[in-house]
Design an enzyme around this catalytic site. Sequence first.
Site, PDB file in Angstrom:
ATOM      1  N   HIS A 107      19.515  13.642 -40.182  1.00  0.00           N
ATOM      2  CA  HIS A 107      19.394  14.774 -41.097  1.00  0.00           C
ATOM      3  C   HIS A 107      18.120  14.697 -41.940  1.00  0.00           C
ATOM      4  CE1 HIS A 107      24.018  15.741 -40.974  1.00  0.00           C
ATOM      5  NE2 HIS A 107      23.381  16.050 -39.861  1.00  0.00           N
ATOM      6  N   CYS A 118       2.813  24.765 -40.237  1.00  0.00           N
ATOM      7  CA  CYS A 118       2.086  24.113 -39.132  1.00  0.00           C
ATOM      8  C   CYS A 118       2.815  22.894 -38.566  1.00  0.00           C
ATOM      9  CB  CYS A 118       0.673  23.724 -39.579  1.00  0.00           C
ATOM     10  SG  CYS A 118       0.619  22.291 -40.677  1.00  0.00           S
ATOM     11  N   SER A 175      32.997  12.139 -43.382  1.00  0.00           N
ATOM     12  CA  SER A 175      34.249  12.909 -43.413  1.00  0.00           C
ATOM     13  C   SER A 175      34.609  13.545 -42.070  1.00  0.00           C
ATOM     14  CB  SER A 175      34.152  13.997 -44.479  1.00  0.00           C
ATOM     15  OG  SER A 175      33.074  14.868 -44.183  1.00  0.00           O
ATOM     16  N   ASN A 199      36.441   3.780 -43.626  1.00  0.00           N
ATOM     17  CA  ASN A 199      36.382   4.865 -44.611  1.00  0.00           C
ATOM     18  C   ASN A 199      37.404   4.599 -45.710  1.00  0.00           C
ATOM     19  OD1 ASN A 199      36.047   7.455 -45.822  1.00  0.00           O
ATOM     20  ND2 ASN A 199      35.511   8.298 -43.833  1.00  0.00           N
TER      21      ASN A 199
HETATM   22  P1  OAD Z   1      31.099  13.726 -47.039  1.00  0.00           P
HETATM   23  O1  OAD Z   1      30.925  13.888 -48.504  1.00  0.00           O
HETATM   24  O2  OAD Z   1      31.546  14.906 -46.251  1.00  0.00           O
HETATM   25  O3  OAD Z   1      32.150  12.554 -46.740  1.00  0.00           O
HETATM   26  C1  OAD Z   1      32.034  11.313 -47.371  1.00  0.00           C
HETATM   27  C2  OAD Z   1      33.074  10.385 -46.783  1.00  0.00           C
HETATM   28  O4  OAD Z   1      32.883   9.099 -47.349  1.00  0.00           O
HETATM   29  C3  OAD Z   1      34.526  10.801 -47.064  1.00  0.00           C
HETATM   30  O5  OAD Z   1      35.274  10.711 -45.851  1.00  0.00           O
HETATM   31  C4  OAD Z   1      35.013   9.760 -48.086  1.00  0.00           C
HETATM   32  O6  OAD Z   1      36.383   9.441 -47.901  1.00  0.00           O
HETATM   33  C5  OAD Z   1      34.146   8.568 -47.726  1.00  0.00           C
HETATM   34  N1  OAD Z   1      33.887   7.649 -48.849  1.00  0.00           N
HETATM   35  C6  OAD Z   1      33.659   7.930 -50.155  1.00  0.00           C
HETATM   36  N2  OAD Z   1      33.426   6.814 -50.859  1.00  0.00           N
HETATM   37  C7  OAD Z   1      33.494   5.781 -49.970  1.00  0.00           C
HETATM   38  C8  OAD Z   1      33.346   4.365 -50.074  1.00  0.00           C
HETATM   39  N3  OAD Z   1      33.055   3.754 -51.232  1.00  0.00           N
HETATM   40  N4  OAD Z   1      33.489   3.628 -48.956  1.00  0.00           N
HETATM   41  C9  OAD Z   1      33.781   4.201 -47.756  1.00  0.00           C
HETATM   42  N5  OAD Z   1      33.939   5.533 -47.593  1.00  0.00           N
HETATM   43  C10 OAD Z   1      33.794   6.310 -48.682  1.00  0.00           C
HETATM   44  O7  OAD Z   1      29.721  13.131 -46.475  1.00  0.00           O
HETATM   45  P2  OAD Z   1      29.173  13.101 -44.971  1.00  0.00           P
HETATM   46  O8  OAD Z   1      30.285  12.950 -44.005  1.00  0.00           O
HETATM   47  O9  OAD Z   1      28.077  12.125 -44.932  1.00  0.00           O
HETATM   48  O10 OAD Z   1      24.481  17.394 -44.320  1.00  0.00           O
HETATM   49  O11 OAD Z   1      28.578  14.553 -44.846  1.00  0.00           O
HETATM   50  C11 OAD Z   1      27.961  14.921 -43.641  1.00  0.00           C
HETATM   51  C12 OAD Z   1      26.883  15.916 -43.893  1.00  0.00           C
HETATM   52  O12 OAD Z   1      27.391  17.018 -44.650  1.00  0.00           O
HETATM   53  C13 OAD Z   1      25.736  15.418 -44.779  1.00  0.00           C
HETATM   54  O13 OAD Z   1      24.773  14.708 -44.057  1.00  0.00           O
HETATM   55  C14 OAD Z   1      25.179  16.674 -45.353  1.00  0.00           C
HETATM   56  C15 OAD Z   1      26.483  17.313 -45.734  1.00  0.00           C
HETATM   57  O14 OAD Z   1      26.502  18.661 -45.923  1.00  0.00           O
HETATM   58  C16 OAD Z   1      23.503  18.276 -44.639  1.00  0.00           C
HETATM   59  O15 OAD Z   1      23.133  18.467 -45.795  1.00  0.00           O
HETATM   60  C17 OAD Z   1      22.895  18.966 -43.467  1.00  0.00           C
END
Ligand code: OAD
Length: 234
Positions: A107, A118, A175, A199
């Site tokens: 990302h 460009c 997530s 997770n």
């Molecule tokens: P999310 O915010 O959707 O999910 C975060 C995950 O981390 C959740 O499943 C939580 O349960 C888990 N979590 C939180 N704290 C934690 C900890 N201390 N240890 C282990 N797990 C923990 O974030 P992403 O899945 O990364 O994209 O989101 C995916 C994409 O959606 C991002 O890259 C971004 C977002 O919109 C773009 O901006 C294009």
Amino acid sequence: MTGDRIVVLTGAGISAESGLGTFRDENGLWARHRIEDVATPEGFARDPALVHDFYNARRAQAAKAQANAAHHALARLQRDWRGEVLIVTQNVDGLHEQAGATALHMHGALSGALCHACGHRWPAPAQMHPDAPCPACARPATRPDVVWFGEIPYFMDQIADALQACTHFAAIGTSGQVYPAAGFVAEAAACGAETWEINLAPSDVAGLFDHHIDGPASQSVPRWVTRLLAGSRR
Ligand code: OAD
């Protein structure tokens, strides 16, 4: 075991204990900002200053963050594992690199700037502005080098090849709500990989994994890495 290849997918949860907010947890970034305003090409076209403000704030926060024990454990895995370890991250922070690992930033990264006129890329300054000229073409068309909704993530061919060849796949702190990353476990499993979800709580695609390790990444990832390096898979 020498041919064993690991692919690790990381998401915002791995950086949560470094003080960087996740997106979808309570009070996460998407509870305070509208995706369509700050993370789409259309939002950027409507109000580039708002989008730059959002990423400038995230860049400033990420610059102060320290890699935690989970990032360091993955760096150790990459260094000490007998086969290959590919880390694919959805995160735009630089904490895998700070810990000494290399990662594919599917990302994009806060550290990068991109000219949407460009295609030139260069290191992002701490604060980006909509009217700053591109160093290559001089047009005021600079944007953060991050992938927005509606755009194609980076390195997809390389990631697809790695998923087809991997023997182990783990998703950490993500997530399972955003594709294509959420589909990686199915691709790896279809090719015979053993799969782990690490997770705080089961993700949207939890049912597709062989193993689940619940708990904060700073504790669960080092334990998982230690077990893998000791030759135990569970
Ligand atoms: P999310 O915010 O959707 O999910 C975060 C995950 O981390 C959740 O499943 C939580 O349960 C888990 N979590 C939180 N704290 C934690 C900890 N201390 N240890 C282990 N797990 C923990 O974030 P992403 O899945 O990364 O994209 O989101 C995916 C994409 O959606 C991002 O890259 C971004 C977002 O919109 C773009 O901006 C294009």
